[in-house]
Design a protein around this motif. Sequence first.
Motif, PDB file in Angstrom:
ATOM      1  N   ASN A 114       0.860  -1.177   0.000  1.00 49.35           N
ATOM      2  CA  ASN A 114       0.000   0.000   0.000  1.00 49.35           C
ATOM      3  C   ASN A 114       0.905   1.238   0.000  1.00 49.35           C
ATOM      4  OD1 ASN A 114      -1.823   2.046   0.387  1.00 49.35           O
ATOM      5  ND2 ASN A 114      -2.813   1.144   2.169  1.00 49.35           N
ATOM      6  N   LYS A 123      -0.002   4.546   2.250  1.00 52.56           N
ATOM      7  CA  LYS A 123       0.309   4.493   3.681  1.00 52.56           C
ATOM      8  C   LYS A 123       1.718   3.977   3.930  1.00 52.56           C
ATOM      9  CE  LYS A 123      -4.366   3.841   5.401  1.00 52.56           C
ATOM     10  NZ  LYS A 123      -5.223   2.978   6.222  1.00 52.56           N
ATOM     11  N   SER A 124       2.428   3.602   2.870  1.00 51.53           N
ATOM     12  CA  SER A 124       3.774   3.046   2.950  1.00 51.53           C
ATOM     13  C   SER A 124       3.791   1.792   3.824  1.00 51.53           C
ATOM     14  CB  SER A 124       4.759   4.094   3.471  1.00 51.53           C
ATOM     15  OG  SER A 124       6.072   3.652   3.304  1.00 51.53           O
ATOM     16  N   GLN A 125       2.804   0.910   3.589  1.00 53.62           N
ATOM     17  CA  GLN A 125       2.685  -0.314   4.363  1.00 53.62           C
ATOM     18  C   GLN A 125       2.756  -1.539   3.453  1.00 53.62           C
ATOM     19  OE1 GLN A 125      -1.081   0.204   6.380  1.00 53.62           O
ATOM     20  NE2 GLN A 125      -0.058   0.927   8.232  1.00 53.62           N
ATOM     21  N   ILE A 177       2.144  -6.045   3.479  1.00 51.83           N
ATOM     22  CA  ILE A 177       1.654  -7.230   4.170  1.00 51.83           C
ATOM     23  C   ILE A 177       2.589  -8.371   3.801  1.00 51.83           C
ATOM     24  CG2 ILE A 177      -0.228  -8.886   4.375  1.00 51.83           C
ATOM     25  CD1 ILE A 177      -2.173  -6.600   3.914  1.00 51.83           C
ATOM     26  N   ASN A 212       3.045 -10.465  11.645  1.00 46.09           N
ATOM     27  CA  ASN A 212       2.024  -9.603  12.245  1.00 46.09           C
ATOM     28  C   ASN A 212       0.640 -10.241  12.135  1.00 46.09           C
ATOM     29  OD1 ASN A 212       1.087  -7.339  13.592  1.00 46.09           O
ATOM     30  ND2 ASN A 212       0.836  -6.126  11.738  1.00 46.09           N
ATOM     31  N   PRO A 221      -0.930  -5.362   8.245  1.00 42.89           N
ATOM     32  CA  PRO A 221       0.095  -4.561   7.584  1.00 42.89           C
ATOM     33  C   PRO A 221       1.175  -4.079   8.557  1.00 42.89           C
ATOM     34  CG  PRO A 221      -1.884  -3.264   7.900  1.00 42.89           C
ATOM     35  CD  PRO A 221      -2.200  -4.650   8.373  1.00 42.89           C
ATOM     36  N   ILE A 222       2.398  -3.932   8.047  1.00 40.35           N
ATOM     37  CA  ILE A 222       3.484  -3.313   8.803  1.00 40.35           C
ATOM     38  C   ILE A 222       4.110  -2.241   7.924  1.00 40.35           C
ATOM     39  CG2 ILE A 222       3.982  -5.322  10.236  1.00 40.35           C
ATOM     40  CD1 ILE A 222       6.325  -5.959   8.463  1.00 40.35           C
ATOM     41  N   HIS A 223       4.808  -1.305   8.543  1.00 41.77           N
ATOM     42  CA  HIS A 223       5.405  -0.206   7.789  1.00 41.77           C
ATOM     43  C   HIS A 223       6.562  -0.722   6.939  1.00 41.77           C
ATOM     44  CE1 HIS A 223       7.134   3.780   6.961  1.00 41.77           C
ATOM     45  NE2 HIS A 223       5.882   4.172   7.108  1.00 41.77           N
ATOM     46  N   SER A 224       6.694  -0.162   5.748  1.00 42.38           N
ATOM     47  CA  SER A 224       7.712  -0.650   4.807  1.00 42.38           C
ATOM     48  C   SER A 224       9.133  -0.398   5.300  1.00 42.38           C
ATOM     49  CB  SER A 224       7.517  -0.006   3.437  1.00 42.38           C
ATOM     50  OG  SER A 224       7.701   1.385   3.524  1.00 42.38           O
ATOM     51  N   ASN A 243      10.227  -1.130   8.088  1.00 41.79           N
ATOM     52  CA  ASN A 243      10.583  -2.195   9.024  1.00 41.79           C
ATOM     53  C   ASN A 243      10.977  -3.494   8.332  1.00 41.79           C
ATOM     54  OD1 ASN A 243      10.044  -0.481  11.131  1.00 41.79           O
ATOM     55  ND2 ASN A 243       7.935  -1.171  11.370  1.00 41.79           N
TER      56      ASN A 243
END
Length: 115
Positions: free
Chosen positions: A39, A42-44, A46, A51, A74-77, A79
Amino acid sequence: MATSTKQPTRQKVHVRKGDTVQVITGRDRGKVGEVLSVNPKKSQVIVQGVNMRTKHVKPQQEGESGQIVVQEGPIHSSNVMLYSEKEKVASRVCYTFNEDGRKVRMLKKTGEIID
């Protein structure tokens, strides 16, 4: 004066769908998985098996039973880092040109071309 609703800007994300990544921070640190979706607004991302979230789903029809669904959240990109399956090491990404003149992504540590 009317208030403007500002849309979030599209961030450039260093990973794409199908890439193998390693989580570098957070509860799932060290886990390796494939990117299922990205995404960019949102810079996320999956990542498969990372998670995990539990969702309780109510029955939709009469006679049907409810269920508990476990799925990835989702997690932030920032990371995640790209991961080399051959060398078993995570690396930053750089951009280079191949013999055909196409711009491709390359892992900095190993020199492995991703695209």
